[in-house]
Design an enzyme around this catalytic site. Structure first.
Site: not given
Length: 273
Positions: A81, A112
């Site tokens: 953004e 992960e």
């Protein structure tokens, strides 16, 4: 202090399946209300981290977010953004997630758990001492994130983190830790809820304040935003009209020529002085 995962603590609510929709949502909302207060308690840590991020960006460095699962996705959302909102390069704020871009939509099993892959992903972007790396992990125990920050520390790269467990391995590893203790989730262990909300709030604060420090906001307006859809063109037109006290038609003509609010305002002022 002994480390305990409060994000994994048992919910203060039980027999959820027996609750009405109304009760479920009221209780979730009650828990959500506690998040801004938890963020407020972490403000001194957020300030320290944001100040160092701003310094690094002003000096030509970059900001990296690195995480797994929800935490990784939140970092990618914040990074993605920045270009449309503030008109900066896509390379200024970079979000990395365990398992790569495919993990944005669909969980990649055990991604992960690699202690080495986070650093490898950072190296693919030629991370350096000019940059700052923020690890995001609600649990504070994600190997992908911790391994990356440990290597950054050894290489002299500034490290920060956003986690929700005090005394966690991640909080201990980061040079500039941000620990927002939100307590047990409504659904036990579902850290996409309060913990995720807390992380989103902190990310908003860091990136917005840093971009303002970089001069990417004028007054209170996003004068460097990308005019990438009709809503933003309309917003940009109103900004130009308000700033220069000119008609909508004049403002539209300026934007059509200059393609940017800041440039349109500056060009008009240069011409009229």
């Amino acid at each position: 202090m002994e480390f305990t995962k409060t994000t994994e603590a048992v919910s203060q609510y039980d027999h959820l399946e027996q609750m009405s929709v109304s009760d479920l949502l009221k209780h979730i909302n009650t828990e959500d209300k506690t998040v801004p207060t938890a963020v407020e308690r972490a403000l001194p840590q957020i300030i320290r981290l944001t100040e160092v991020v701003s310094q690094k960006l002003k000096a030509g460095g970059r900001l990296f977010y690195i995480g797994a699962g929800t935490s990784g996705r939140l970092g990618i959302v914040d990074a993605s953004e920045c270009p449309p909102t503030f008109g900066v390069s896509h390379e200024l704020v970079i979000g990395l997630i365990a398992g790569g871009d495919q993990a944005i939509r669909k969980a990649v099993e055990f991604a992960e758990d690699s202690h080495a892959q986070g650093w490898a992903d950072l190296q693919a972007h030629a991370v350096s001492k000019n940059d700052v790396v923020i690890g995001i992990a609600a649990s504070g125990t994600t190997p992908y994130v911790i391994g990356a920050l440990e290597k950054c520390n050894k290489e002299g790269i500034v490290t920060g983190c956003i986690t929700c467990n005090e005394g966690s391995p991640l909080a201990v590893t980061a040079s500039y830790p941000v620990v927002v203790v939100v307590g047990p989730e409504f659904v036990t262990g579902s850290s996409r809820m309060k913990a995720g909300t807390a992380q989103k709030l902190v990310l908003n604060m860091i990136s917005t304040a840093a971009m303002i420090q970089l001069g990417r906001v004028k007054g209170n307006k996003m004068v460097d935003m990308q005019l990438s859809n009709n809503k933003l063109v309309d917003r940009g037109t109103k900004m130009v009209m308000q700033e220069l006290d000119i008609s909508e038609k004049e403002a539209q003509q300026l934007l059509n020529i200059h393609k940017n609010v800041r440039s349109a305002i500056q060009a008009y002022r240069n011409e009229t002085h």
